[in-house]
Design an enzyme around this catalytic site. Structure first.
Site, short mmCIF file in Angstrom:
data_model
loop_
_atom_site.label_atom_id
_atom_site.label_comp_id
_atom_site.label_asym_id
_atom_site.label_seq_id
_atom_site.Cartn_x
_atom_site.Cartn_y
_atom_site.Cartn_z
N SER A 170 32.70 -5.56 33.32
CA SER A 170 33.75 -5.50 32.07
C SER A 170 34.54 -6.03 32.75
O SER A 170 34.44 -7.54 32.37
CB SER A 170 34.60 -3.92 32.16
OG SER A 170 34.44 -3.43 31.68
N ASP A 352 27.91 -1.61 22.71
CA ASP A 352 29.06 -1.30 23.68
C ASP A 352 29.59 -2.00 22.58
O ASP A 352 29.93 -3.41 21.43
CB ASP A 352 29.06 -1.98 25.01
CG ASP A 352 30.28 -2.50 25.72
OD1 ASP A 352 31.47 -2.10 25.00
OD2 ASP A 352 30.63 -3.26 26.54
N HIS A 410 27.61 -0.54 27.48
CA HIS A 410 29.26 -1.38 28.68
C HIS A 410 28.18 -1.34 30.22
O HIS A 410 28.45 -2.61 30.72
CB HIS A 410 30.33 -0.56 28.58
CG HIS A 410 31.62 -1.23 29.17
ND1 HIS A 410 31.65 -2.55 28.15
CD2 HIS A 410 31.89 -0.99 29.93
CE1 HIS A 410 32.97 -2.88 29.13
NE2 HIS A 410 33.12 -2.58 30.08
#
Ligand SMILES: *[C@@H]1O[C@H](CO)[C@@H](O)[C@H](O)[C@H]1NC(C)=O
Ligand SMILES: *[C@@H]1O[C@H](CO)[C@@H](O)[C@H](O)[C@H]1NC(C)=O
Ligand SMILES: *[C@@H]1O[C@H](CO)[C@@H](O)[C@H](O)[C@H]1NC(C)=O
Ligand SMILES: *[C@@H]1O[C@H](CO)[C@@H](O)[C@H](O)[C@H]1NC(C)=O
Ligand SMILES: *[C@@H]1O[C@H](CO)[C@@H](O)[C@H](O)[C@H]1NC(C)=O
Length: 449
Positions: A170, A352, A410
């Site tokens: 991320s 995601d 994610h």
């Protein structure tokens, strides 16, 4: 981008049932074998330090473990604690509920030493000396990370020679390139016995070059069947506004406009979590907070008792408000430009809505790197695990590799542990779908002098 607790039910070799007491919340017993090999605080300035937990390799390819490669894991956010990765994704023990840990068969410290660093200063257990010390930009974060690594190396004379890989997910898609280019640059100026043996970086579902990445939300959601044409046009309008704001260097407004996109997508799709649109329920968050704030867990982790653990620090997020929409693509280019074999792995879980495969592809194709043409022309290979099950797809050329992980969002290492473990082991050791990558890799730190 805030990273939430991932499902931990997937794998359990051994469930450690822990005793509870009459106090509330139930007190977790932290079994001795689940404790870090080393943990505590790594000085980064005269008044500040970053919290770390280090787990030695349990089954290194060659013994002793003290020669196995080292991985550093950095959570995103900005401001989320890397202990989310530790206890909900890839650490040696995952949290099953607020009182029980379970051994993780897919741990990333099977072959490698694994260091979880609470970064930037202010995240997780890395309490700042004062809130004003929290970094507001990537160069400061990079300098702190290098300082923390130097403090780590000073703990044990065998650490420095071990090949080091920076990994994370991320928002770490910005910290990692910034730190890597800073380290490679510093290595050219440092004496040999003070260099960091950085061999590669691995970024999962990364936010790296937001102005390009923000342009694919509408298409991704539309072609996944989650929004209709009218909603797609609404998202495109927000995307365009975000790009205009970035182009005008209105960083705070650009961040807010991008947040509006995610919020709109959540509203109209009704997904349980935008981090994994295949999930029917949100990731649980409370058990980890309860667990890590027990005196017993803090003692086992070597944490200062007065620090209250939060998943994600609002203070860090606020301090980096102007940083969010800025790009780290130049730092990736700086890493790729070094002809000393610093390898780059990008990986993404497919479900995601923040920064999946299409989002990453959108900035990769804008890389200023002589190897880009060959990378884009390279075949994308189907990648299967030993048992034959589909893990995803691998495309690579030279030092750059991209892995797409199926059945994951994610937080891919938590969602699809077997694939993520196979990926990191194959990539670091250059086996399986990663055999023969980074042929120019050197085994000694860079040296320009
Ligand atoms: C780290 O910083 C603390 C506080 O400033 C200091 O007491 C300690 O000696 C430092 N540790 C190392 C290894 O330099
Ligand atoms: C946690 O899980 C363990 C193992 O399944 C179980 O024995 C225990 O009762 C659970 N604790 C809570 C608080 O749910
Ligand atoms: C967004 O920008 C693109 C590229 O400039 C343009 O083609 C498109 O029409 C715009 N869409 C909306 C909804 O503003
Ligand atoms: C999403 O829904 C919430 C709650 O109804 C609302 O406050 C928010 O403005 C909506 N966001 C967008 C972008 O539509
Ligand atoms: C790679 O390392 C060599 C020496 O090890 C150094 O001379 C050269 O400048 C480095 N190249 C880059 C691009 O950093």
């Amino acid at each position: 981008m805030a990273l939430l607790l991932s499902r931990v039910a997937a794998v359990s070799l051994l469930v450690v049932v822990l005793t509870t007491t009459s106090t509330s919340p139930a007190v977790a017993q932290f079994p001795a074998r689940a404790r870090p090999t080393r943990s505590g605080y790594l000085n980064i300035t005269s008044t500040n330090s970053l919290y770390f937990a280090f787990y030695e390799a349990t089954n290194p390819v060659t013994t002793p473990a003290a020669s196995a490669p080292l991985l550093v894991w950095l959570q995103g956010g900005p401001g989320c604690s890397s202990l989310i990765g530790n206890f909900a994704e890839l650490g040696p023990y995952l949290l099953l509920n607020s009182t029980s840990l379970t051994r993780n068969r897919n741990r990333w410290n099977r072959r490698f030493g694994l260091i979880f660093l609470d970064n930037p200063l202010g995240a997780g257990f890395s309490a700042p000396n004062s809130d004003g010390d929290i970094p507001t930009d990537e160069p400061t974060i990079a300098a702190h990370l290098l300082a923390a690594l130097q403090s780590f190396m000073a703990l044990d004379p065998t650490f420095r020679a071990r090949p080091l890989f920076l990994t994370g997910e991320s928002y770490a898609g910005k910290y990692i390139p910034a730190a890597a280019s800073h380290i490679l640059d510093a290595n050219t100026k440092l004496p040999a016995d003070q260099r960091v043996n950085l061999q590669g970086v691995a970024i999962g579902n990364g936010m790296t070059h937001p102005v390009a990445q923000v342009t694919v939300h509408a298409d991704q959601a539309y072609f996944a069947g989650l929004i209709n044409a009218r909603q797609k046009a609404a998202v495109e309008a927000m995307q365009n506004r975000t790009v205009s704001l970035v182009d005008a260097s209105k960083w705070g407004e650009a961040r807010r406009e991008r947040n509006r996109i995610i919020s709109f997508l959540k509203n109209v799709t009704g997904v349980a979590t935008s981090f994994n649109y295949a999930r029917e329920r949100p990731y649980p968050t409370r058990p980890l907070r309860d667990f890590l704030n027990t005196d017993e867990a803090k003692a086992a982790l070597g944490v200062r008792g007065d620090v209250v653990w939060a998943r994600c620090s609002k203070a860090v997020s606020a301090a980096l408000a102007e940083d969010i929409m800025k790009s780290a693509k130049g730092d990736v280019e700086a890493v790729l430009a070094r002809r000393n074999g610093t390898r780059v792995l990008l990986f993404q879980g497919v479900f995601d809505l923040h920064s999946g495969p299409a989002s990453v592809a959108a900035w990769v194709r804008e890389l200023a790197w002589p190897g880009l043409g060959a990378f884009l022309a390279a075949e994308r290979a189907v990648w299967r695990l030993g048992g034959g099950q589909l893990a995803g797809y691998v495309q690579r050329s030279g030092v750059l590799a991209n892995a797409v992980i199926v059945g994951a969002g994610h937080m891919a290492p938590g969602d699809n542990g077997p694939a993520a473990q196979a990926m990191i082991e194959g990539w670091v050791l250059q086996t399986g779908p990663f055999a023969g990558s980074g042929a120019q890799q050197s085994t000694v730190p860079d040296c320009d002098s």
